[in-house]
Motif scaffolding. Structure first.
Motif, PDB file in Angstrom:
ATOM      1  N   PRO A  99       0.813  -1.222   0.000  1.00 44.80           N
ATOM      2  CA  PRO A  99       0.000   0.000   0.000  1.00 44.80           C
ATOM      3  C   PRO A  99       0.844   1.269   0.000  1.00 44.80           C
ATOM      4  O   PRO A  99       0.339   2.341  -0.317  1.00 44.80           O
ATOM      5  CB  PRO A  99      -0.811  -0.116   1.300  1.00 44.80           C
ATOM      6  N   ALA A 100       2.147   1.151   0.333  1.00 42.90           N
ATOM      7  CA  ALA A 100       3.019   2.324   0.313  1.00 42.90           C
ATOM      8  C   ALA A 100       3.442   2.700  -1.097  1.00 42.90           C
ATOM      9  O   ALA A 100       3.907   3.817  -1.335  1.00 42.90           O
ATOM     10  CB  ALA A 100       4.255   2.070   1.176  1.00 42.90           C
ATOM     11  N   ASP A 101       3.299   1.765  -2.040  1.00 45.28           N
ATOM     12  CA  ASP A 101       3.636   2.021  -3.441  1.00 45.28           C
ATOM     13  C   ASP A 101       2.427   2.658  -4.125  1.00 45.28           C
ATOM     14  O   ASP A 101       1.279   2.367  -3.786  1.00 45.28           O
ATOM     15  CB  ASP A 101       4.007   0.699  -4.123  1.00 45.28           C
ATOM     16  N   ALA A 102       2.657   3.520  -5.101  1.00 41.91           N
ATOM     17  CA  ALA A 102       1.557   4.201  -5.778  1.00 41.91           C
ATOM     18  C   ALA A 102       0.618   3.205  -6.447  1.00 41.91           C
ATOM     19  O   ALA A 102      -0.610   3.270  -6.288  1.00 41.91           O
ATOM     20  CB  ALA A 102       2.105   5.198  -6.799  1.00 41.91           C
ATOM     21  N   ASP A 103       1.198   2.255  -7.226  1.00 42.83           N
ATOM     22  CA  ASP A 103       0.357   1.250  -7.867  1.00 42.83           C
ATOM     23  C   ASP A 103      -0.265   0.315  -6.825  1.00 42.83           C
ATOM     24  O   ASP A 103      -1.421  -0.104  -6.952  1.00 42.83           O
ATOM     25  CB  ASP A 103       1.167   0.444  -8.881  1.00 42.83           C
ATOM     26  N   GLY A 104       0.519  -0.007  -5.807  1.00 45.52           N
ATOM     27  CA  GLY A 104      -0.003  -0.869  -4.749  1.00 45.52           C
ATOM     28  C   GLY A 104      -1.161  -0.235  -4.007  1.00 45.52           C
ATOM     29  O   GLY A 104      -2.140  -0.901  -3.649  1.00 45.52           O
ATOM     30  N   ALA A 105      -1.079   1.068  -3.775  1.00 41.44           N
ATOM     31  CA  ALA A 105      -2.161   1.775  -3.087  1.00 41.44           C
ATOM     32  C   ALA A 105      -3.437   1.731  -3.918  1.00 41.44           C
ATOM     33  O   ALA A 105      -4.537   1.503  -3.394  1.00 41.44           O
ATOM     34  CB  ALA A 105      -1.750   3.223  -2.823  1.00 41.44           C
ATOM     35  N   ARG A 106      -3.277   1.921  -5.242  1.00 42.50           N
ATOM     36  CA  ARG A 106      -4.466   1.872  -6.089  1.00 42.50           C
ATOM     37  C   ARG A 106      -5.037   0.456  -6.128  1.00 42.50           C
ATOM     38  O   ARG A 106      -6.257   0.262  -6.095  1.00 42.50           O
ATOM     39  CB  ARG A 106      -4.115   2.337  -7.511  1.00 42.50           C
ATOM     40  N   LEU A 107      -4.173  -0.530  -6.171  1.00 37.95           N
ATOM     41  CA  LEU A 107      -4.628  -1.926  -6.204  1.00 37.95           C
ATOM     42  C   LEU A 107      -5.442  -2.252  -4.953  1.00 37.95           C
ATOM     43  O   LEU A 107      -6.524  -2.837  -5.036  1.00 37.95           O
ATOM     44  CB  LEU A 107      -3.417  -2.854  -6.315  1.00 37.95           C
ATOM     45  N   HIS A 108      -4.928  -1.884  -3.813  1.00 32.04           N
ATOM     46  CA  HIS A 108      -5.649  -2.166  -2.562  1.00 32.04           C
ATOM     47  C   HIS A 108      -6.955  -1.375  -2.475  1.00 32.04           C
ATOM     48  O   HIS A 108      -7.947  -1.876  -1.933  1.00 32.04           O
ATOM     49  CB  HIS A 108      -4.751  -1.864  -1.368  1.00 32.04           C
TER      50      HIS A 108
END
Length: 481
Positions: A99-108
């Motif tokens: 969730p700290a990654d930009a793409d990861g945050a959007r994925l979550h």
């Protein structure tokens, strides 16, 4: 390299295409994803992989579950975004699912929104029963999901409803349960109006009888149930009208005794006549519920005296003994008042004696009930009864025994008794004389204070008698009226 076009209408199609593209080492920028045939050049196919060392796609279970759930999120670039996440993972950038990654945050965020939609669909799908003669499905529901969660939700209801057949229809697709297997199909309905439910009228009648809108916090209700769900709920057509009626005072009698008595709530000043819903006024003092004092009092205590007394004495409220006896001024304060009246030459049976507040307000102190001064809202709520007594008796002079009585008589919560002691005032064609309440004398800290306060009462009662004879003492002068 020219852009490659890949068709993905569901997660399985996207997964197959993504595996192929990863094997061909095609970066995300060189892929054009379609959600429907014909959106791009389908003849722009990828060349066959010739690299014997093509990378093997191995994904952790967590990532597969995130990708599969996010695939239900209804947004135009979802397939391209999911492939970008997959590509970055394959390149060794494993923080892409953080969730700290930009793409990861959007994925979550996408996953969270999909789970929320599933939860809402579980909660707000309403099945309507079809006539048994119509055959299967026995129950039909209409729902308009924001995201593509129908298959997961259908599996949930298949586990819950056993062998009973049903169908859930949405604007994009339908799911049918025949009692043993699920069947996916195209959109078969255009809205909830397509469902004929003969039992809905009975349900709404039942709902009206059990739902008490007077106990509902409307703002909280709407915050918990988003507005887009209301239009397809059977009760959504009647709840707004019921809430509107409740705001006008209907069904208030259905509230529990504890409603409105919660501790810690700030009190909002409001005129007593507006503090209750519209209902028939109480015809007797014992029926009065204009404020909460009646709940802890033994009984209401009315005034007593000649019907056409020329002088009325108005105290604050009944005390402990008055509350038990149902008569005003029968306790220690009453005995002191009678003594002062005798000294002033005023016979008690010639005056009308009452209180501004008719119920005893008290607080426990061990085994005793100690007097507590009425609040202004309680004085206002009870003023109607005092006004009725004044209109019925028609006194020429009223003696206000204490500040509570004065505030009620003048209808002024800021009225102060101190500057008016010794100075009669005229109000509504009557004289008002202000003196201390007898209980003030009993509470005085020393003998000198008691003597001074008692003398004020005696002098005030004498002044009231003089006013009946048309003479008012004002300082050293006497003014005739």
């Amino acid at each position: 390299m020219s852009a490659m076009v890949r068709l993905a209408q569901c997660f399985d199609e996207w997964r197959a295409a993504a595996r192929e593209l990863i094997a061909l080492r095609v970066p995300p920028a060189h892929v054009q994803w379609q959600s429907r045939p014909g959106e791009g050049d389908l003849f722009s196919a990828a060349p066959e992989a010739t690299d014997a060392n093509a990378p093997q796609l191995r994904l952790p279970r967590q990532l597969v579950e995130l990708l599969q759930t996010a695939a239900c999120f209804n947004v135009a670039d979802r397939w391209a975004f999911l492939y970008q996440v997959l590509w970055r993972w394959q390149q060794g950038q494993h923080d892409v699912i953080s969730p700290a990654d930009a793409d990861g945050a959007r994925l979550h965020a996408m996953v969270k929104a999909v789970h929320r939609e599933e939860h809402d669909m579980h909660a707000y799908v309403r099945f309507r029963e079809r006539a048994e003669s119509a055959g299967a499905p026995r129950f039909v529901a209409w729902f308009e999901p924001v995201h593509e969660v129908l298959p997961q939700v259908a599996r949930h209801f298949a586990r819950r409803m056993g062998s009973t057949s049903w169908m859930i229809a949405t604007p994009a697709a339908s799911m049918l349960w025949d009692g043993s297997a699920l069947h996916a199909g195209p959109a078969l309905m255009s809205g909830a109006a397509d469902i004929d439910d003969a039992g809905e009228a009975l349900w709404l009648t039942y709902y009206r009888s059990i739902f008490n809108p007077a106990r509902v916090n409307a703002d909280l209700l709407h915050s918990h149930i988003p507005s887009r769900f209301w239009k397809n709920l059977p009760e959504g057509a009647i709840v707004p009208a019921m809430l509107s009626s409740a705001a006008n005072g209907e069904r208030r009698t259905g509230q529990t005794a504890s409603v409105g008595q919660r501790s810690g709530a700030a009190m909002i000043p409001i005129a007593a006549e507006r503090a209750q819903p519209v209902r028939d006024l109480p015809t007797t003092l014992d029926q009065c519920r204009r404020c909460a004092l009646w709940q802890h009092a033994t009984q209401a205590v009315p005034g007593i005296g000649p019907v056409q007394a020329r002088i009325m004495l108005v105290g604050e409220q009944p005390g402990d003994q008055e509350d038990l006896a149902g008569l005003p001024f029968v306790g220690p304060a009453g005995a002191l008042l009678e003594q002062a009246m005798q000294e002033a030459g005023m016979a008690r049976d010639s005056v009308y004696v009452t209180n501004a507040v008719k119920h005893f307000k008290w607080e426990p102190r061990g085994k005793r009930r100690l007097h507590k001064t009425p609040a202004q809202r309680e004085i206002l709520a009870c003023h109607g009864w005092l006004e009725e007594e004044i209109q019925r008796v028609q006194p020429q002079v009223i003696v206000a025994l204490g500040s509570t009585a004065l505030k009620s008589l003048l209808q002024d919560g800021a009225a102060s008794m101190t500057p008016l002691i010794g100075t009669p005032i005229e109000s509504d064609g009557r004289w008002i004389v202000s003196v201390y309440h007898p209980s003030y004398v009993l509470r005085a800290p020393d003998e000198a204070s008691r003597r001074q306060a008692y003398r004020v009462i005696v002098d005030g009662l004498k002044r009231a008698t003089m006013l009946l004879e048309g003479v008012v003492e004002n300082g050293n002068a006497a003014v005739s009226h």
